[in-house]
Write an enzyme that holds these catalytic residues in place. Structure first.
Site, PDB file in Angstrom:
ATOM      1  CE  LYS A   1      74.587  42.493 -28.746  1.00 56.20           C
ATOM      2  NZ  LYS A   1      74.112  41.516 -29.737  1.00 56.20           N
TER       3      LYS A   1
ATOM      4  CB  ALA B   1      62.752  42.906 -40.674  1.00 54.78           C
TER       5      ALA B   1
ATOM      6  CG  ASN C   1      81.729  48.876 -28.658  1.00 57.45           C
ATOM      7  OD1 ASN C   1      81.482  49.822 -27.912  1.00 57.45           O
ATOM      8  ND2 ASN C   1      81.142  48.739 -29.834  1.00 57.45           N
ATOM      9  CG  HIS C   2      77.972  49.406 -26.757  1.00 58.47           C
ATOM     10  ND1 HIS C   2      78.395  50.670 -26.406  1.00 58.47           N
ATOM     11  CD2 HIS C   2      77.846  49.404 -28.115  1.00 58.47           C
ATOM     12  CE1 HIS C   2      78.501  51.416 -27.503  1.00 58.47           C
ATOM     13  NE2 HIS C   2      78.176  50.673 -28.548  1.00 58.47           N
TER      14      HIS C   2
ATOM     15  CG  ASP D   1      65.706  40.031 -39.769  1.00 60.48           C
ATOM     16  OD1 ASP D   1      66.903  40.388 -39.754  1.00 60.48           O
ATOM     17  OD2 ASP D   1      64.823  40.600 -39.097  1.00 60.48           O
TER      18      ASP D   1
ATOM     19  CE1 TYR E   1      72.902  45.761 -28.890  1.00 58.80           C
ATOM     20  CE2 TYR E   1      74.878  46.892 -28.116  1.00 58.80           C
ATOM     21  CZ  TYR E   1      74.231  46.109 -29.059  1.00 58.80           C
ATOM     22  OH  TYR E   1      74.930  45.653 -30.155  1.00 58.80           O
TER      23      TYR E   1
ATOM     24  N   GLY F   1      70.941  38.358 -34.648  1.00 59.60           N
ATOM     25  CA  GLY F   1      69.589  38.856 -34.391  1.00 59.60           C
ATOM     26  C   GLY F   1      69.472  39.545 -33.034  1.00 59.60           C
TER      27      GLY F   1
HETATM   28  C1  15L Z   1      76.902  48.380 -31.410  1.00 62.17           C
HETATM   29  O1  15L Z   1      76.910  47.370 -30.710  1.00 62.17           O
HETATM   30  C2  15L Z   1      75.694  48.797 -32.154  1.00 62.17           C
HETATM   31  O2  15L Z   1      74.903  47.685 -32.555  1.00 62.17           O
HETATM   32  C3  15L Z   1      76.006  49.645 -33.346  1.00 62.17           C
HETATM   33  O3  15L Z   1      74.812  50.238 -33.796  1.00 62.17           O
HETATM   34  C4  15L Z   1      77.063  50.711 -33.048  1.00 62.17           C
HETATM   35  O4  15L Z   1      76.518  51.671 -32.211  1.00 62.17           O
HETATM   36  C5  15L Z   1      78.279  50.084 -32.424  1.00 62.17           C
HETATM   37  O5  15L Z   1      77.957  49.235 -31.354  1.00 62.17           O
HETATM   38  C6  15L Z   1      79.288  51.127 -31.929  1.00 62.17           C
HETATM   39  O6  15L Z   1      79.637  51.128 -30.759  1.00 62.17           O
HETATM   40  O7  15L Z   1      79.729  51.920 -32.756  1.00 62.17           O
END
Ligand code: 15L
Length: 274
Positions: free
Chosen positions: A142, A35, A113-114, A33, A138, A73
């Protein structure tokens, strides 16, 4: 024989939940990481690497003597385009290229899911390999992550599994998460299935628990050997008492991505100021 698994983003939310759960006899977890990572606990078989996934040389060193990579990551929330491009898209390319150069045969990628956030709930259960419909930059990253995984499988023969994670938290936090929740224990079960399935090739699977209110297919995840043992329904009463149901006509209720499909996540307009 000792097995070594590299986990990127190991200090993040999902990485932290997986660290203890993916520990196993005969297995070394190499945790990477940018961090700081908590020091190894007594008896913990871990190697700690402080580096960014965007640092190709560091990634190649991190992939030495590694059997598989779990790539968690990158930014886990919406960010300005330049940051998403550098960390999530270039970062994923750097991880896959380092894996290829160091002969790592399997990479598990944290998709989301996004990637299909603008898919409508009214269309019914979201199938495996649902065509991309990202809800944010974001989400676009993906989709790119999945595309890179597909390329590295087709061209170089790596086994690559992209897991479209729903919401991986200790407990579901709102009504939507009663559908999207991936319990941490189920998350570990799914990653174990991704690590051990014989010759999976390239797959896109949903990463969710077998929730009573689930909107997602588990067919492809189960084909890898995943068996969910958790259901968010045990939290339903508490979650609904705290948050109440979503207004039926809101973007949050209409789309898989929830509030990410609403105006608060319109990064282009926010960046332009109009
Ligand atoms: C994601 O991809 C995010 O990383 C996480 O923080 C949540 O927001 C999740 O999706 C979600 O849709 O609940």
């Amino acid at each position: 024989m000792t097995e070594r698994i590299l986990i990127t983003g190991a200090a993040g939310g999902v990485g932290t939940l997986m660290r203890s759960r993916l520990a196993a006899p005969g297995r070394v977890l190499r945790l990477l990481d940018v961090a700081p990572l908590p020091e190894a606990a007594e008896g913990e078989n871990v190697e700690l690497v402080r580096a960014s996934v965007t640092d190709r040389a560091a990634m190649e060193r991190a992939c030495e003597d590694v059997d598989a990579v779990i790539h968690l990551g990158g930014h886990s929330l919406e960010r300005p385009w330049a940051e998403i491009l550098e960390v999530n898209v270039d970062g994923t390319h750097s991880v896959l290229e380092a894996a290829r150069r160091r002969g790592v045969r399997r990479v598990v990628l944290a998709s989301s899911n996004h990637a299909v956030g603008f898919a409508e709930r009214a269309d019914g259960e979201a199938g495996d390999y649902l065509f991309p419909k990202p809800d944010t930059y974001y989400g676009v990253s993906k989709v790119a992550l999945e595309a890179l995984g597909s390329l590295y499988h087709s061209r170089y023969g790596l086994d690559v599994i992209a897991v479209r994670i729903g919401s991986c938290f200790a407990e579901p936090r709102d009504e939507r998460m009663l559908s999207t929740w991936l319990s941490p224990d189920d998350g570990a079960r799914l990653f174990e299935a991704c690590l051990s399935a014989p010759s999976p090739g390239f797959r896109v699977v949903w990463g969710v628990s077998d929730n009573t209110r689930r909107w997602f297919s588990l067919t492809e995840a189960e084909a890898l050997g995943y068996r969910s043992e958790d259901d968010s329904e045990v939290f339903a009463e508490k979650v609904l008492a705290e948050g109440g149901p979503l207004p039926a006509d809101s973007p949050a209720a209409r789309y898989l991505g929830g509030v990410w499909c609403g105006p608060d996540f319109d990064t282009a307009v926010q960046e332009a100021g109009a």
